[in-house]
Design an enzyme around this catalytic site. Structure first.
Site, mmCIF file in Angstrom:
data_model
loop_
_atom_site.group_PDB
_atom_site.id
_atom_site.type_symbol
_atom_site.label_atom_id
_atom_site.label_comp_id
_atom_site.label_asym_id
_atom_site.label_seq_id
_atom_site.Cartn_x
_atom_site.Cartn_y
_atom_site.Cartn_z
ATOM 1 N N HIS A 28 0.848 -1.190 0.000
ATOM 2 C CA HIS A 28 0.000 0.000 0.000
ATOM 3 C C HIS A 28 0.880 1.234 0.000
ATOM 4 O O HIS A 28 1.948 1.233 0.618
ATOM 5 C CB HIS A 28 -0.907 0.008 1.247
ATOM 6 C CG HIS A 28 -2.042 0.952 1.107
ATOM 7 N ND1 HIS A 28 -1.936 2.283 1.424
ATOM 8 C CD2 HIS A 28 -3.304 0.757 0.639
ATOM 9 C CE1 HIS A 28 -3.098 2.870 1.166
ATOM 10 N NE2 HIS A 28 -3.934 1.975 0.693
ATOM 11 N N ASP A 63 -7.969 -5.447 0.143
ATOM 12 C CA ASP A 63 -8.484 -6.286 -0.941
ATOM 13 C C ASP A 63 -8.103 -7.756 -0.819
ATOM 14 O O ASP A 63 -8.644 -8.590 -1.535
ATOM 15 C CB ASP A 63 -7.964 -5.755 -2.291
ATOM 16 C CG ASP A 63 -8.584 -4.411 -2.612
ATOM 17 O OD1 ASP A 63 -9.787 -4.280 -2.393
ATOM 18 O OD2 ASP A 63 -7.854 -3.517 -3.038
HETATM 19 N N1 CMC Z 1 4.178 -7.477 -4.841
HETATM 20 C C1 CMC Z 1 5.515 -7.438 -5.037
HETATM 21 N N2 CMC Z 1 6.283 -6.334 -4.923
HETATM 22 C C2 CMC Z 1 5.623 -5.186 -4.608
HETATM 23 C C3 CMC Z 1 4.236 -5.138 -4.379
HETATM 24 C C4 CMC Z 1 3.512 -6.357 -4.507
HETATM 25 N N3 CMC Z 1 2.186 -6.365 -4.311
HETATM 26 N N4 CMC Z 1 3.869 -3.873 -4.080
HETATM 27 C C5 CMC Z 1 4.998 -3.145 -4.117
HETATM 28 N N5 CMC Z 1 6.058 -3.933 -4.426
HETATM 29 C C6 CMC Z 1 7.471 -3.535 -4.508
HETATM 30 C C7 CMC Z 1 7.767 -2.858 -5.838
HETATM 31 O O1 CMC Z 1 8.143 -3.795 -6.817
HETATM 32 C C8 CMC Z 1 8.863 -1.912 -5.446
HETATM 33 O O2 CMC Z 1 10.053 -2.680 -5.334
HETATM 34 P P1 CMC Z 1 11.509 -2.027 -5.627
HETATM 35 O O3 CMC Z 1 11.589 -0.800 -4.758
HETATM 36 O O4 CMC Z 1 12.453 -3.117 -5.229
HETATM 37 O O5 CMC Z 1 11.527 -1.698 -7.090
HETATM 38 C C9 CMC Z 1 8.478 -1.459 -4.035
HETATM 39 O O6 CMC Z 1 7.668 -2.529 -3.507
HETATM 40 C C10 CMC Z 1 7.662 -0.176 -4.008
HETATM 41 O O7 CMC Z 1 6.602 -0.304 -4.930
HETATM 42 P P2 CMC Z 1 5.850 0.944 -5.539
HETATM 43 O O8 CMC Z 1 5.022 0.480 -6.697
HETATM 44 O O9 CMC Z 1 6.799 2.065 -5.776
HETATM 45 O O10 CMC Z 1 4.958 1.368 -4.308
HETATM 46 P P3 CMC Z 1 3.618 2.132 -4.358
HETATM 47 O O11 CMC Z 1 3.454 2.793 -3.074
HETATM 48 O O12 CMC Z 1 3.493 2.965 -5.576
HETATM 49 O O13 CMC Z 1 2.596 0.875 -4.533
HETATM 50 C C11 CMC Z 1 0.631 -0.334 -4.698
HETATM 51 C C12 CMC Z 1 1.402 0.737 -3.920
HETATM 52 C C13 CMC Z 1 -0.683 -0.601 -3.955
HETATM 53 C C14 CMC Z 1 0.304 0.185 -6.116
HETATM 54 C C15 CMC Z 1 1.482 -1.633 -4.789
HETATM 55 O O14 CMC Z 1 1.814 -2.099 -3.505
HETATM 56 C C16 CMC Z 1 0.789 -2.725 -5.599
HETATM 57 O O15 CMC Z 1 0.889 -2.737 -6.832
HETATM 58 N N6 CMC Z 1 0.073 -3.681 -4.905
HETATM 59 C C17 CMC Z 1 -0.674 -4.702 -5.606
HETATM 60 C C18 CMC Z 1 -2.028 -4.141 -6.040
HETATM 61 C C19 CMC Z 1 -2.982 -3.961 -4.874
HETATM 62 O O16 CMC Z 1 -3.135 -4.830 -4.037
HETATM 63 N N7 CMC Z 1 -3.666 -2.800 -4.854
HETATM 64 C C20 CMC Z 1 -4.665 -2.483 -3.830
HETATM 65 C C21 CMC Z 1 -4.230 -1.370 -2.952
HETATM 66 S S1 CMC Z 1 -5.264 -1.219 -1.479
HETATM 67 C C22 CMC Z 1 -6.818 -0.795 -2.051
HETATM 68 C C23 CMC Z 1 -6.854 0.545 -2.678
HETATM 69 O O17 CMC Z 1 -6.440 1.532 -2.067
HETATM 70 O O18 CMC Z 1 -7.319 0.634 -3.814
#
Ligand code: CMC
Length: 429
Positions: free
Chosen positions: A306, A363
């Site tokens: 998140h 989720d």
């Molecule tokens: N699985 C594997 N690696 C992950 C994941 C994951 N679910 N989420 C983040 N990472 C890693 C990412 O690869 C990155 O690694 P590195 O720094 O080594 O390159 C690091 O964590 C930071 O990721 P980011 O994309 O920069 O972080 P963010 O804050 O932009 O991401 C997120 C937030 C929710 C988009 C992401 O965690 C994600 O894609 N999760 C899966 C989708 C999901 O479950 N979404 C629902 C969110 S909660 C409900 C809502 O608010 O809608």
């Protein structure tokens, strides 16, 4: 305590005010930065940017705290209903009994959808995704319910808010019935908001639906947990589109479109699809964990991670409990729950997930509850949208009343080509 932050550049010092929130959070007010220094800030994804001051929802991602109008979400999930929580978010205070009664009556009075709108529902292709249908139909509401000039602005907003809260639920159920080729079920005056929704979804002339109070409770909890989450992607979309002073229906429709994405609301559907893929692969979670960790693989564990929470999402804890309660009550054994638990256990022990602060988010468990209620997979994100409506509405209202209101218009750092001349087509090589 310092009340300004200093920015030193080229031997000159610039001072910018510090803003402190009611929970002690600090921000530097950079609104005059460009005017005074010529600089803008660069913050991809706005991860470090506060776009507004807000009184609605407080989140602390490090401690796993979520409160609506000061009240912990755990207390609301236990004691409140979705309608009461919607009232709290939109009006700022919990209603007294008479206020809650008249709010519920109002929602009931406006729950029908204009009969002419039914033609639109009928003409979407059967395979159309319900989120696409919902966003189009919410936008279309303005055509069916135009502004009435004799009404005051406040009356007009209250009417639009009521219609949205009430009709979106009916529209969601209609789109499901039509997708099945079944007769549409109308809302009933004697049923509560959540019970009415379940009845409109599942009642049928050949199999009357029996409303189970435990499922009604589970649905209320589901919607309460989704009701607001401060400046998330869809809420930011509602505020941004709303800042152009479009009507509320159009702003909410933009929010629904943003929510559809698998990184946001679409994750609840994506989690189930991932768990089904693990099941189809023999149930071993390890190859999926390995893929999620692999630098060159775009695969991510859905329902994990998140932007704000760097600990267990407090909503996921409550949803996990609901999950056990509902499956036990309905005497269902869902093999996807076993896989989800194995996945969670393995991920929480894995150094990649620990080092990246990746925990289950809301989720991760919602899909299993929705499946148990009988909600089809492609309706999961619609369920999220119904829940998030009070949040979108309250955030939109707050932005419209904000004395610092401004059209949302971010800047950029241009990195393209410098000026060059147009070349006529026959001279291009
Ligand atoms: N699985 C594997 N690696 C992950 C994941 C994951 N679910 N989420 C983040 N990472 C890693 C990412 O690869 C990155 O690694 P590195 O720094 O080594 O390159 C690091 O964590 C930071 O990721 P980011 O994309 O920069 O972080 P963010 O804050 O932009 O991401 C997120 C937030 C929710 C988009 C992401 O965690 C994600 O894609 N999760 C899966 C989708 C999901 O479950 N979404 C629902 C969110 S909660 C409900 C809502 O608010 O809608």
């Amino acid at each position: 305590m310092e009340t300004t932050a200093k920015f030193i550049f080229d031997g000159k010092t610039f001072e910018m005010p510090i803003i402190t929130g009611s929970e002690g959070e600090k921000a530097i007010d950079i609104s005059k930065l460009r005017q005074e220094t010529g600089f803008i800030t660069y913050d991809p994804g706005f991860a470090n940017t506060g776009a507004c001051l807000s009184n609605i929802t407080f989140m602390n991602g490090e401690k796993g705290i979520l409160r609506y109008r000061g009240i912990p979400v755990e207390q609301l999930a236990e004691h409140s209903s979705f309608v009461e929580t919607a009232y709290l978010l939109i009006n700022g205070e919990l209603p007294v009994r008479t206020q809650l009664q008249s709010f519920s009556v109002l929602l009931n009075d406006h729950s029908l959808v204009h009969e002419d709108m039914r033609h639109f529902f009928n003409n979407f292709p059967r395979r159309a995704h319900p989120m696409g249908i919902l966003s189009s139909m919410v936008n279309a509401l303005r055509a069916f319910y135009p502004e009435i000039p004799e009404r005051s602005e406040e009356e007009e907003i209250n009417m639009t808010v009521t219609r949205l809260l009430s009709k979106v639920r009916t529209m969601a159920a209609i789109s499901y019935k039509i997708s099945r080729g079944h007769k549409v079920v109308y809302p009933k005056q004697e049923l509560s908001y959540a019970a009415n929704f379940l009845n409109m979804m599942f009642d049928s002339p050949v199999r009357p639906y029996e409303i189970d109070p435990d499922l009604v409770k589970a649905l209320n909890v589901f919607w309460i947990l989704h009701a607001d989450h401060e400046q998330n992607c869809s809420t930011a979309a509602v505020r941004l589109v709303g800042s152009a002073r479009v009507n509320l229906y159009a702003a909410i429709s933009a929010g629904i479109c943003a929510l559809w994405g698998p990184l946001h609301g679409g994750a609840n559907q994506a989690v189930i699809e991932m768990l089904e893929a693990i099941q189809a692969n023999g149930g071993d979670v390890n190859p999926f964990i390995a893929r999620a960790k692999h630098k060159d693989d775009p695969f991510r564990l859905m329902g994990f991670g998140h932007r704000v929470y760097k600990t267990y999402d407090p909503r996921a804890k409550i949803m996990k409990e609901q999950c056990y309660k509902i499956l036990e009550k309905l005497k269902i054994h869902d093999p996807l729950l076993d896989i989800a638990m194995k996945l969670e256990e393995a991920a929480l022990k894995d150094s990649y997930f620990i080092d990246h602060y990746l925990y289950p988010n809301l989720d991760f468990y919602t899909g299993i509850v929705l499946r148990a209620i009988g909600i089809p997979l492609n309706m999961f994100t619609v369920m999220f949208a119904i829940g998030r409506l009070p949040g979108w509405i309250s955030q939109w209202k707050e932005s419209m009343e904000d004395p610092h209101w401004k059209l949302h218009r971010p800047r950029q750092v241009y990195t393209g080509l410098n000026q060059r001349d147009y070349i006529p087509i026959d001279q291009r090589g």
